[in-house]
Design a protein around this motif. Structure first.
Motif, PDB file in Angstrom:
ATOM      1  N   GLU A 131       8.872   1.030  -5.129  1.00 59.05           N
ATOM      2  CA  GLU A 131       8.653   0.097  -4.024  1.00 59.05           C
ATOM      3  C   GLU A 131       9.045   0.708  -2.687  1.00 59.05           C
ATOM      4  OE1 GLU A 131      10.078  -4.056  -4.492  1.00 59.05           O
ATOM      5  OE2 GLU A 131      10.677  -3.852  -2.388  1.00 59.05           O
TER       6      GLU A 131
ATOM      7  N   THR B 125       4.481   0.775   1.704  1.00 60.88           N
ATOM      8  CA  THR B 125       4.601  -0.073   2.871  1.00 60.88           C
ATOM      9  C   THR B 125       3.635  -1.241   2.629  1.00 60.88           C
ATOM     10  OG1 THR B 125       4.380  -0.167   5.286  1.00 60.88           O
ATOM     11  CG2 THR B 125       2.924   1.353   4.155  1.00 60.88           C
ATOM     12  N   TYR B 126       3.247  -1.962   3.658  1.00 59.88           N
ATOM     13  CA  TYR B 126       2.300  -3.055   3.421  1.00 59.88           C
ATOM     14  C   TYR B 126       1.320  -3.144   4.575  1.00 59.88           C
ATOM     15  CZ  TYR B 126       5.497  -5.623   6.537  1.00 59.88           C
ATOM     16  OH  TYR B 126       6.279  -6.006   7.599  1.00 59.88           O
ATOM     17  N   LYS B 127       0.244  -3.841   4.319  1.00 57.53           N
ATOM     18  CA  LYS B 127      -0.664  -4.211   5.405  1.00 57.53           C
ATOM     19  C   LYS B 127      -0.881  -5.721   5.336  1.00 57.53           C
ATOM     20  CE  LYS B 127      -4.505  -1.867   4.114  1.00 57.53           C
ATOM     21  NZ  LYS B 127      -5.919  -1.495   3.912  1.00 57.53           N
TER      22      LYS B 127
ATOM     23  N   ILE C 269       0.860  -1.186   0.000  1.00 59.32           N
ATOM     24  CA  ILE C 269       0.000   0.000   0.000  1.00 59.32           C
ATOM     25  C   ILE C 269       0.902   1.244   0.000  1.00 59.32           C
ATOM     26  CG2 ILE C 269      -1.878  -1.170   1.230  1.00 59.32           C
ATOM     27  CD1 ILE C 269      -0.934   0.335   3.771  1.00 59.32           C
ATOM     28  N   PRO C 270       0.345   2.388  -0.344  1.00 54.38           N
ATOM     29  CA  PRO C 270       1.149   3.606  -0.280  1.00 54.38           C
ATOM     30  C   PRO C 270       1.547   3.911   1.164  1.00 54.38           C
ATOM     31  CG  PRO C 270      -0.912   3.975  -1.488  1.00 54.38           C
ATOM     32  CD  PRO C 270      -1.025   2.645  -0.820  1.00 54.38           C
ATOM     33  N   ILE C 271       2.585   4.710   1.339  1.00 56.08           N
ATOM     34  CA  ILE C 271       2.991   5.119   2.681  1.00 56.08           C
ATOM     35  C   ILE C 271       2.028   6.178   3.232  1.00 56.08           C
ATOM     36  CG2 ILE C 271       4.765   6.412   3.939  1.00 56.08           C
ATOM     37  CD1 ILE C 271       6.849   4.814   2.361  1.00 56.08           C
ATOM     38  N   GLY C 272       1.605   7.110   2.402  1.00 59.42           N
ATOM     39  CA  GLY C 272       0.656   8.131   2.856  1.00 59.42           C
ATOM     40  C   GLY C 272       1.019   9.500   2.325  1.00 59.42           C
TER      41      GLY C 272
END
Lengths: 429, 429
Positions: free
Chosen positions: A412, A416-418, A128-131
């Motif tokens: 990449e 980040t990830y969830k 997912i995006p970092i924000g």
């Protein structure tokens, strides 16, 4: 009233913290929209931003002329003015760069791993995006577009804080890109520029934990050092590139000569340029290597054994081993074997890129395993330390820290990830 | 002289910064040895440490008795004394835990990706240890062994700074493990315990950039908050677990009841425990869910619509939505659909774990995509938020930040990577 304060967007009563909080909230709201966009929509947005940049060529070049005039009045060096200057060809290059980023594969949604637990729970780790990402940079206006494009491609909103020298140019580029996004129904606040050059705003960005998710400083050592010292927000930074090339006893002499020459002299001002050459005492071709560098116009500063190779080599001081010259200057030491080379590198490397030249595969593998840098190379020029050369399409920087992303950071590294867990009613025993 | 200062290792003239620099240098030297160890050697080291713990049962339990006596004299609560207490069974559990970590796959050396560039350069991204990891923790002595084992398994050296209540126990456990390492030829400094309880040493650890590569705080909110506020070294932290479970209109009523009950009541003191229940206004089984929780002894604090479900539900204050109770207390709100639930979660979640109960797959997928937490779940109890339950074998913590590692952090989260580049003489054009 200075040039900076004529830019709209701040009010007299708004503190730097309030300003950052306000624009960060706008950016975060826009990011929630970006996070849900498909690959195709993000690519469309970047192409629209490229088109808007081309369309705004007139206003952008006019804004740039203001920056250039102000820079000349301030007495900026020719090199700085050149980095600042835009022309139709450079602007086309920037717009084309956005289209190239649009064509890169979207990292968001990628499943990093998927497992099923014995109790039937299905686990996936998904990118997912970092924000909201803050970019703090210096004079080059192309960074405005390049950094914004990489953030957008990876679903992140961006808060740009460029150098005052390029303020008008940055403002015009950001305005055009934002207009491009709006033309395809994407919130303009996905790409924001801090509307003031008040230095206190940088401080407010660095401490905006919970509002800004990551800061990427792009610029000189003092900028990066200040960001690292003051930040409460995670920082993705590269400091120096004190890159070594160690020529092992079993190196092919001609390869050693040509690779060392390229590693130093192809472009001396990039962070992947070699700054220290380590010559093995058993390597027979050392004299040719240093001659070749000296003949190419490189200043060499050596230890006693290196100086014995050529009278043109100046004496090195202790400081030289820890210096990133970014110029046609190189420190040279003669070392007694692989372990001595690794010790020198451990003591002086900035953990950016270090290389060995050798035909001995065991020695090569030991070097690759034991040199503790973000990038370690065998039989190649350290100037390859670059996101484009690594096939990453682009880079936002080369990270020399140890966490999150290391080496060339591209899309990449901006994710980040969830963990997603799919069950059918499982309760934990 | 307090109990703390009777521990050897400091001298009157050594400042906290000097102490940390000295032991960090020892740790880093040991880590360079660990970095080169094979999988089998690291596993052997952990088994030797387990054997040494068993062998030192006498001294460890004696040391623990000192801590317990001091704790009783200080008036520690029964719960704290219980967390502090070791007995032969608990010590065997700790030793067995080390053997379980020894059996986990070694992440070091794993090739994350491998590519060949058109110019023939071969690129690999390879997992390596992070380096020297500082663990700052509170009263439970088992953390000393657990954290050290995970660090060692992943090739990292560790600098442990435990709570003063457990100092004698920690010291005895660390001494035994270090002896175990030495018995198989691995430097004892791979596992070090800060030899003083001087609080200034924590400050020195937090600012030891370049000496300590990462800090992991394990403990209560105030410890973690202090570490995050003061650290100059990267921190892998989890703050609160304010975990939500949203029961959607299309949830199976019995599944909703049993999963919610488990998410709250299985163990109320863990960070994955549900703290807020969101009931969809269209969900027909809400009364059963709250009755079941109330009957199990849970205190419920609800908004007006929730309170209409059962007279035993107390009124919730604004503060309740942001509270991690870690107790048999739950806040309950009735929400109008998925978007309202996502809004509530966005406003109040600590981004640890949030779950939805629904039979509608589209709704489930939207929740998984849009709830922005480290772990998002469908139709499962949030109590599954645990490294062991995720199949990671063990965990050093659950990270709620966005960079590096998220969710349960185990061996992979204790590694970073380097880029290895293999060429045959390439110079960059």
């Amino acid at each position: 009233m200075t040039v900076e304060t004529t830019i709209a967007g701040t009010t007299d009563t708004e503190s730097p913290e309030m300003l950052v909080a306000r624009i960060a909230r706008d950016g975060r709201a826009a990011q929630r929209v970006l996070a849900r966009l498909s690959d195709a929509r993000k690519a469309e947005a970047l192409r629209a931003a490229a088109a808007a940049l081309r369309e705004a060529e007139g206003p952008i070049l006019e804004a740039n002329a203001l920056d250039i005039a102000a820079g000349e009045a301030k007495g900026l060096t020719g090199a700085l003015l050149d980095r600042l200057r835009l022309d139709p060809a450079r602007l086309e290059g920037i717009a084309h760069g956005l289209e190239q980023v649009a064509a890169l594969p979207d990292p968001v949604g990628q499943v990093i791993e998927r497992t099923e637990r014995p109790n039937g729970l299905q686990l996936s780790r998904v990118r997912i995006p970092i924000g909201l990402i803050g970019i703090i940079y210096e004079s080059r206006p192309n960074v405005t577009a390049d950094a914004a494009a990489l953030c957008l491609r990876s679903g992140n909103a961006v808060l740009l804080r460029g150098g005052s020298e390029a303020l008008h140019s940055n403002r015009a580029i950001q305005a055009a890109m934002a207009k491009g996004l709006e033309s395809v129904g994407i919130p303009a606040a996905a790409i924001q520029l801090v509307p003031t050059q008040d230095r206190a705003v940088v401080g407010a960005m660095l401490t905006a934990a919970g509002l800004i998710d990551m800061i990427v400083p792009r610029g000189g050592k003092s900028l990066v050092a200040r960001v690292q010292a003051d930040a409460r927000v995670p920082v993705l930074a590269h400091l120096d590139g004190i890159c070594h090339t160690y020529v092992h006893a079993a190196a092919d002499p001609e390869m050693a000569r040509s690779v060392a020459l390229n590693a130093k002299m192809r472009r001396t001002g990039i962070c992947g340029a070699m700054e220290t050459l380590l010559l093995d005492t058993q390597f027979p071709g050392s004299r040719d290597v240093v001659t070749s560098l000296l003949d190419a116009g490189c200043e060499l500063r050596g230890d006693a054994r290196a100086r014995a190779l050529d009278p043109r080599i100046l004496p090195a001081t202790e400081e030289d081993w820890d210096t990133e010259y970014l110029d046609a200057v190189l420190s040279v030491a003669v070392v007694d074997g692989l372990d001595a080379a690794l010790d020198h590198i451990a003591a002086h490397s900035s953990h950016h890129t270090d290389a060995i030249i050798t035909a001995d595969e065991d020695v090569a593998e030991r070097f690759l395993a034991e040199a503790d840098s973000a990038i370690v190379m065998v039989n190649a020029s350290s100037q390859f330390a670059d996101g484009g050369e690594f096939g990453l399409g682009a880079e936002i920087g080369i990270a020399t820290g140890r966490l999150h992303a290391r080496g060339p950071v591209a899309l990449e590294g901006l994710t980040t990830y969830k963990w997603q867990v799919r069950g059918n009613g499982q309760a934990r025993p």
